[in-house]
Scaffold this active site. Structure first.
Site, short mmCIF file in Angstrom:
data_model
loop_
_atom_site.label_atom_id
_atom_site.label_comp_id
_atom_site.label_asym_id
_atom_site.label_seq_id
_atom_site.Cartn_x
_atom_site.Cartn_y
_atom_site.Cartn_z
N GLU A 102 -0.04 2.53 -6.20
CA GLU A 102 -0.13 1.50 -5.18
C GLU A 102 -1.58 1.22 -4.82
OE1 GLU A 102 2.40 3.31 -2.27
OE2 GLU A 102 4.20 2.35 -3.07
N CYS A 117 -8.15 -0.92 -1.18
CA CYS A 117 -7.93 0.51 -1.29
C CYS A 117 -7.26 0.77 -2.64
CB CYS A 117 -7.03 0.99 -0.15
SG CYS A 117 -6.58 2.75 -0.21
N CYS A 124 -0.48 13.56 -6.19
CA CYS A 124 -1.63 14.31 -5.69
C CYS A 124 -1.30 15.79 -5.71
CB CYS A 124 -1.99 13.86 -4.28
SG CYS A 124 -3.49 14.64 -3.62
N CYS A 128 -1.36 18.30 1.04
CA CYS A 128 -1.52 18.09 2.49
C CYS A 128 -0.15 17.80 3.10
CB CYS A 128 -2.49 16.95 2.75
SG CYS A 128 -4.15 17.27 2.10
N CYS A 131 1.01 14.10 4.37
CA CYS A 131 0.71 12.93 3.54
C CYS A 131 1.81 12.70 2.52
CB CYS A 131 -0.63 13.12 2.85
SG CYS A 131 -1.11 11.72 1.80
N CYS A 352 -2.39 4.34 6.22
CA CYS A 352 -2.97 5.62 5.79
C CYS A 352 -1.92 6.72 5.79
CB CYS A 352 -4.12 5.98 6.74
SG CYS A 352 -5.03 7.42 6.20
#
Length: 371
Positions: A102, A117, A124, A128, A131, A352
């Site tokens: 994305e 962005c 990932c 975290c 997230c 975010c």
């Protein structure tokens, strides 16, 4: 010409965005053609957002035919587009090599400008807890050309809206410094004169704090801006949110941030996602101010955008607007330059922390002979 061709071995051939002016010139020389055509082709390609007219470049019929047959001009395409009520646009970009990420276009404060962005990885590995991008782990790194094409898609999108893409952040899916070689390669394509021409100072690279890679980026000579996702000023709280903190603690990542600022002459950004009852107390604010003493930085207090329960199963919640204002006031009383970041694209999961695979069943596989 968009078609992806495969060699007999089944490995994909490099697309035009996989070349630099130097490597394309070498390829043309190997084919027996003048290397000067490489810079002309790449300049036209980037200036047209990937829609250059090969015939109009007058490369010569033989070179034009060779390029058309052996170098695909694109290795990605837009699979889906979502637009938020605030004007934020989220693109699902699929790649011929497989998978999708994305990318986000956000209206800037100026009516004619926009910010972009881009993602650096599919998924990932950082883990975290709050997230969304890390939920299913890391699928693969993106190549520099795949990252650069996200930029081209976003810039074309901005231009269609009468805006100019003026800044770009590596803050989408993935940890950029976990894929540093590709990120550096992409920045050189995106920001360099006579290529993407965005400008080095208009690029920001975000990280949760891979210290050796922060130093490598500082030594790269690019002098792009750095954003550190800190989220807590004490090791116990940060390790709960950012597992990497068990390897590189708060003091170490802030020391690396200071080194980056000194070597590049840039002012870093400190990202701090505000989580109710976790990192939003007055004591947390004072601890953050203590940690930042002597560091010239911009602190972004980030309103949390809920993803439901985190990896650990804990249901994180956003700090209240009042709590954020009190936190902000404490920082400012201590002469910390801080602001509350404006939330954009929350209704299309583009805000975010929310970027994730949203189109189930839309996985992209290498395409042969498709436009």
């Amino acid at each position: 010409m968009f078609a992806r061709r495969l060699e007999a071995t089944g490995s994909r051939m490099p697309a035009l965005t996989d070349f630099t002016p130097e490597t394309l010139a070498a390829q043309f020389t190997q084919w027996g053609h003048h290397p000067a055509h490489a810079a002309r082709l790449l300049r036209s390609f980037y200036w047209s957002n990937g829609d250059c007219d090969l015939a109009g470049l007058r490369l010569g019929k033989q070179l034009q035919r060779r390029v058309e047959e052996e170098i695909p001009l694109r290795q990605s395409r837009i699979l889906a587009r979502s637009r938020s009520a605030d004007g934020t646009i989220k693109l699902l970009v699929g790649f011929d090599a497989g998978g999708a990420v994305e990318s986000v276009l956000m209206p800037a404060y100026g009516a004619q400008r926009a910010a972009g962005c881009v993602s650096s990885q599919m998924g990932c590995a950082m883990g975290c807890d709050f997230c969304a991008s890390t939920r299913n782990g890391l699928e693969r790194n993106l190549g520099g050309g795949e990252i650069a094409e996200q930029f081209l898609h976003l810039r074309a999108e901005a231009q269609s809206l009468g805006r100019r893409l003026s800044t770009l952040v590596f803050m989408g899916m993935g940890e950029p410094l976990h894929n540093l070689d590709s990120v550096i390669a992409a920045i050189r394509l995106i920001a360099a004169p006579k290529l993407g021409e965005l400008g080095w100072e208009q690029v920001t690279v975000s990280t949760v704090g891979l210290v050796p890679e922060m130093d490598r980026l500082a030594d790269s000579g690019l002098d792009v801006r750095l954003a550190l996702s800190l989220h807590a000023a004490d090791d116990a709280t940060r390790a709960r949110l950012v597992p990497l903190n068990r390897r590189y603690g708060v003091a170490e990542v802030l020391d690396a941030t200071r080194r980056y600022a000194q070597r590049t002459g840039t002012i870093p950004t400190i990202g701090y996602c505000m989580l109710a009852g976790i990192n939003d107390s007055d004591d947390h604010a004072r601890a953050l101010a203590d940690r930042l003493d002597g560091l010239r930085a911009h602190v972004n207090l980030i309103p949390y955008n809920s993803i439901g329960t985190g990896i650990s199963g804990f249901p994180f919640e956003a700090a209240s607007p009042r709590r954020m204002q009190v936190f902000l006031a404490i920082l400012r009383e201590r002469d910390v330059f801080a602001r509350v970041r404006r939330t954009q694209g929350e209704d299309v999961n583009a805000a975010c922390g929310q970027l994730r695979e949203t189109a189930v069943g839309m996985a992209v596989t290498p395409a042969v002979g498709t436009a």
